[in-house]
Design a protein around this motif. Structure first.
Motif, short mmCIF file in Angstrom:
data_model
loop_
_atom_site.label_atom_id
_atom_site.label_comp_id
_atom_site.label_asym_id
_atom_site.label_seq_id
_atom_site.Cartn_x
_atom_site.Cartn_y
_atom_site.Cartn_z
N ARG A 182 0.82 -1.21 0.00
CA ARG A 182 0.00 0.00 0.00
C ARG A 182 0.86 1.27 0.00
NH1 ARG A 182 -3.16 -3.89 1.42
NH2 ARG A 182 -5.43 -3.74 1.62
N LYS A 183 2.05 1.15 0.56
CA LYS A 183 2.95 2.31 0.60
C LYS A 183 3.74 2.48 -0.69
CE LYS A 183 3.84 2.09 5.62
NZ LYS A 183 4.87 1.80 6.66
N THR A 184 3.98 1.39 -1.41
CA THR A 184 4.94 1.45 -2.52
C THR A 184 4.35 1.15 -3.90
OG1 THR A 184 5.55 -0.88 -2.14
CG2 THR A 184 6.85 0.81 -1.01
N LEU A 185 3.17 0.55 -3.96
CA LEU A 185 2.62 0.14 -5.25
C LEU A 185 1.32 0.86 -5.57
CD1 LEU A 185 3.09 -3.75 -5.03
CD2 LEU A 185 4.66 -2.05 -6.00
N GLY A 186 0.97 0.87 -6.85
CA GLY A 186 -0.31 1.41 -7.27
C GLY A 186 -1.39 0.35 -7.16
N VAL A 187 -2.63 0.76 -7.35
CA VAL A 187 -3.76 -0.14 -7.18
C VAL A 187 -3.71 -1.31 -8.16
CG1 VAL A 187 -5.25 1.27 -8.68
CG2 VAL A 187 -6.28 -0.28 -7.01
N THR A 188 -3.23 -1.07 -9.39
CA THR A 188 -3.17 -2.15 -10.38
C THR A 188 -2.22 -3.25 -9.93
OG1 THR A 188 -3.58 -0.55 -12.15
CG2 THR A 188 -2.74 -2.70 -12.80
N GLU A 189 -1.02 -2.86 -9.51
CA GLU A 189 -0.03 -3.85 -9.09
C GLU A 189 -0.49 -4.62 -7.85
OE1 GLU A 189 4.39 -3.05 -9.67
OE2 GLU A 189 3.58 -1.02 -9.50
N ILE A 190 -1.13 -3.91 -6.93
CA ILE A 190 -1.62 -4.59 -5.73
C ILE A 190 -2.64 -5.65 -6.09
CG2 ILE A 190 -2.89 -4.30 -3.56
CD1 ILE A 190 -1.70 -1.51 -3.33
N ILE A 191 -3.59 -5.28 -6.96
CA ILE A 191 -4.62 -6.24 -7.36
C ILE A 191 -4.02 -7.41 -8.12
CG2 ILE A 191 -6.66 -6.58 -8.81
CD1 ILE A 191 -7.53 -3.75 -8.08
N LEU A 192 -3.10 -7.14 -9.01
CA LEU A 192 -2.46 -8.23 -9.76
C LEU A 192 -1.72 -9.17 -8.83
CD1 LEU A 192 -1.08 -6.39 -12.93
CD2 LEU A 192 -3.10 -7.85 -12.75
N ASN A 193 -1.04 -8.63 -7.83
CA ASN A 193 -0.34 -9.47 -6.85
C ASN A 193 -1.30 -10.36 -6.06
OD1 ASN A 193 2.17 -8.48 -7.55
ND2 ASN A 193 2.22 -6.94 -5.92
N MET A 194 -2.53 -9.88 -5.87
CA MET A 194 -3.52 -10.64 -5.08
C MET A 194 -4.23 -11.70 -5.91
SD MET A 194 -5.21 -7.55 -2.81
CE MET A 194 -5.62 -8.46 -1.33
N ASN A 195 -3.88 -11.76 -7.21
CA ASN A 195 -4.52 -12.75 -8.09
C ASN A 195 -3.52 -13.72 -8.70
OD1 ASN A 195 -7.61 -12.03 -8.49
ND2 ASN A 195 -6.50 -10.10 -8.29
N THR A 196 -2.36 -13.83 -8.08
CA THR A 196 -1.39 -14.83 -8.51
C THR A 196 -1.77 -16.18 -7.90
OG1 THR A 196 0.06 -14.40 -6.63
CG2 THR A 196 0.46 -13.12 -8.65
N PRO A 197 -1.37 -17.28 -8.54
CA PRO A 197 -1.63 -18.60 -7.96
C PRO A 197 -1.03 -18.75 -6.56
CG PRO A 197 -0.95 -18.82 -10.25
CD PRO A 197 -0.74 -17.38 -9.87
#
Length: 283
Positions: A182-197
């Motif tokens: 939340r401190k270092t990434l944008g919303v897109t990257e955060i969401i993509l990270n939460m959808n990895t296997p």
């Protein structure tokens, strides 16, 4: 020769049938996300994220533009299914352009305002629905009380110190990772990270690896809690199954990442939908 011809014909028919069945699978864009309004109702307590900032809004515009290209027939969100009428009313106001004025007048000086102003249902799903031209957004959440306090008491009573430490460590690591993002990434990257296997497996596996073992041999407080978590998600997926029409070619399921991790398993087991990931749309 005739026998060989029959076998070849049978194999060709079987191939065509299997190819057709695969080709006809409905596509589902499954998006697990963090709660933009950050109500901190989950076990992992996180810092606020500025979803209303210029950069976040720009990224949400890009994400929803790609969802528009995906052209879903339906969008399902984490909203109480029993309160669909209110969701319909809010969505129609959003489509008509008077949503913001309504929530400011009704909720601006209440604790609910942040949710109505920032939540992913309104910031992401409503935006995508309007761009796509959908007349309705469906709420599929079935809220129920998860007996987490009972589980903690059962662990304490059974003197499961190692298990308590494992749970505490998992929550601390998850919180630290979420806050760093939340401190270092944008919303897109955060969401993509939460959808990895890897993220989904870790999230879904937590319940079986820890909570399910809670309690003495005579107590199944942990297993009961896990079963309630499964039940909630099964109810949600049941609504997706019931509300998805045979004529729907593509749907979107937008939920908290914990729910999405479970729904991913149900989709795989049912083998009806072809899963599309957000990362593929954003390429």
């Amino acid at each position: 020769m005739k026998t060989a011809t029959k076998i070849l014909f049978t194999l060709i028919c079987l191939f065509i049938f299997q190819f057709t069945a695969f080709a006809q699978k409905q596509e589902v864009l499954l998006i697990g996300t963090f709660h933009f309004a950050n109500p901190n109702l989950d076990a992992v307590q996180t810092i606020d994220f500025n979803i209303l900032g210029d950069q976040s809004q720009k990224e949400l515009e890009n994400i929803t533009n790609q969802i528009k290209k995906f052209n879903p027939d339906q969008i399902f969100v984490e909203w109480p299914a029993t309160d669909q009428e209110k969701l319909d009313s809010l969505y129609q106001m959003y489509v008509n352009g008077n949503y913001q004025s309504y929530i400011k007048e009704k909720y601006q000086h209440t604790k609910q305002f942040a949710s109505y102003n920032e939540d992913e249902t309104f910031q992401l799903a409503f935006r995508a629905g309007k761009k796509t031209g959908l007349g309705k957004i469906y709420g599929i959440d079935y809220q129920m009380s998860l007996p987490f306090d009972t589980v903690m008491k059962a662990i304490e009573s059974a003197k499961q110190t190692d298990l308590m430490n494992d749970i505490s460590l998992f929550l601390k690591i998850s919180t630290d990772e979420a806050n760093l993002q939340r401190k270092t990434l944008g919303v897109t990257e955060i969401i993509l990270n939460m959808n990895t296997p890897e993220f989904r497996a870790k999230n879904a596996g937590f319940y079986l690896q820890t909570i399910n073992k809670a309690g003495s041999k005579e107590s199944f407080a942990g297993a009961y809690s896990v079963s309630e978590w499964y039940r909630r998600n099964l109810y949600m997926y049941s609504l997706v199954q019931k509300l998805t029409k045979s004529t729907d070619k593509r749907i979107v399921i937008l939920l908290g990442a914990g729910h999405a991790a479970m729904i991913k398993q149900f989709i795989a087991l049912e083998n009806k939908f072809k899963i599309v990931e957000l990362k593929d749309l954003l390429k």
